[in-house]
Motif scaffolding. Structure first.
Motif, short mmCIF file in Angstrom:
data_model
loop_
_atom_site.label_atom_id
_atom_site.label_comp_id
_atom_site.label_asym_id
_atom_site.label_seq_id
_atom_site.Cartn_x
_atom_site.Cartn_y
_atom_site.Cartn_z
N TRP A 1 -6.13 3.09 -6.58
CA TRP A 1 -5.21 1.98 -6.82
C TRP A 1 -5.77 0.73 -6.15
O TRP A 1 -6.74 0.79 -5.40
N ARG A 2 -5.11 -0.39 -6.46
CA ARG A 2 -5.50 -1.67 -5.86
C ARG A 2 -4.26 -2.49 -5.56
O ARG A 2 -3.33 -2.54 -6.37
N VAL A 3 -4.25 -3.11 -4.39
CA VAL A 3 -3.21 -4.06 -4.00
C VAL A 3 -3.87 -5.42 -3.88
O VAL A 3 -4.83 -5.58 -3.13
N VAL B 1 0.84 -1.20 0.00
CA VAL B 1 0.00 0.00 0.00
C VAL B 1 0.87 1.25 0.00
O VAL B 1 0.61 2.22 -0.74
N GLU B 2 1.94 1.23 0.79
CA GLU B 2 2.79 2.42 0.90
C GLU B 2 3.57 2.71 -0.37
O GLU B 2 4.06 3.83 -0.55
N LYS B 3 3.65 1.74 -1.28
CA LYS B 3 4.24 2.04 -2.60
C LYS B 3 3.36 3.03 -3.36
O LYS B 3 3.84 3.76 -4.23
N HIS B 4 2.07 3.04 -3.05
CA HIS B 4 1.13 3.96 -3.69
C HIS B 4 0.98 5.26 -2.91
O HIS B 4 0.78 6.32 -3.51
N THR B 5 1.07 5.19 -1.59
CA THR B 5 0.71 6.33 -0.75
C THR B 5 1.91 7.04 -0.12
O THR B 5 1.77 8.17 0.34
N SER C 1 1.17 11.17 0.96
CA SER C 1 0.55 11.74 -0.24
C SER C 1 -0.86 12.26 0.02
O SER C 1 -1.57 12.63 -0.92
#
Length: 271
Positions: free
Chosen positions: A85-87, A19-23, A48
């Motif tokens: 996004w989606r994980v 998740v933190e790769k996106h946020t 972010s």
């Protein structure tokens, strides 16, 4: 039956890192108590900005509801928070834009209701996209008296169908619909009919509830026979649900469905 909540800090480190790769870094989290269908439901404050996440373990039997939400989201922009996004790993997590709003008030006289009806009208103008969503005649097939009754439920509109007040977010610009676990293709008047039963469970009489949705184009063109079919099907559906789960809100929905059917019968007889 509501799914037990899993807090952000209790998720596996691999999921949180994904998740933190996106946020960016997650600085704090707040688990949200409302809602029934997600194990993870939390507002994250991140590097972010704020984001709302909901998710299910990959082994959960109804994890497919995540697929439906992700699939329909691009088609309901402006009517629902945007999926960012989606994980999808051990945990399937959807990240939505955070909306500064509150859940709707369905009590009689609530100023939220006209704004919800405006959103419902906008949704009623959308043809259902060519996607593998559920179809009304299949969803309610076990609750009608005869197969030919299902013809009344067919249509080409995109329906939400789950008008739990927790699925309606009120904000300055109007009402947004969340929790698209049951997007359905069918007759446009089905959504107003679903809202009527919810409003009655929230304290409206049948006449008051029908008056709330009366201005929607879909309702104004609803066939009396179709409404009767759906009212009977709603009674059977909610009685079945209440038989499996005696939660007070479910019992209230079952009572409301019966009262609406009585009103529909009396309206047809007097008409």
């Amino acid at each position: 039956m509501a799914i037990a909540r899993t807090h952000w800090d209790d998720l596996p480190s691999e999921t949180r890192q994904a998740v933190e790769k996106h946020t960016g870094s997650v600085w704090s989290s707040r688990t949200v108590s409302e809602g029934l269908n997600s194990a993870v439901a939390a507002l994250l404050d991140t590097a972010s900005g704020k984001v709302f996440v909901k998710g299910l373990h990959r082994d959960y039997p109804r994890r497919w509801t995540q697929d439906l939400e992700a699939m329909i989201n691009p088609h309901v922009r402006g009517l629902s928070p945007r999926l960012l996004w989606r994980v999808d790993g051990e945990w399937d997590v959807l990240g939505f834009e955070a909306v500064d709003g509150r859940h709707a008030d369905f009590q009689p006289g609530s100023p939220d209701l006209p704004r919800l009806v405006d959103t419902m009208t906008a949704l009623g103008n959308l043809s259902c996209p060519d996607l593998p969503v559920k179809v009304a005649e299949h969803r309610w097939r076990t609750y009608v008296a005869a197969p030919e009754e299902l013809e009344w439920l067919k249509g080409d509109r995109l329906l939400h169908t789950d008008y739990n007040p927790a699925n309606v977010l009120m904000m300055d610009g109007g009402a947004l619909l969340i929790d698209w676990a049951w997007p359905t293709r069918g007759a446009g008047w089905i959504d107003p009919a679903c809202l009527i039963v919810r409003l009655m469970a929230g304290g409206h009489t049948a006449e008051e509830a029908e008056r709330v949705v009366a201005q929607t184009p879909a309702w104004s063109s609803a066939p009396e026979e179709g409404l009767a079919v759906f009212a009977r099907a709603s009674v059977r559906a909610w009685d079945e649900i209440a038989g499996n789960d005696p939660a007070p809100w479910i019992k209230a929905m079952a009572y409301a469905a019966r009262d609406w059917l009585k009103y529909r019968i009396s309206t047809n007889e007097s008409g």
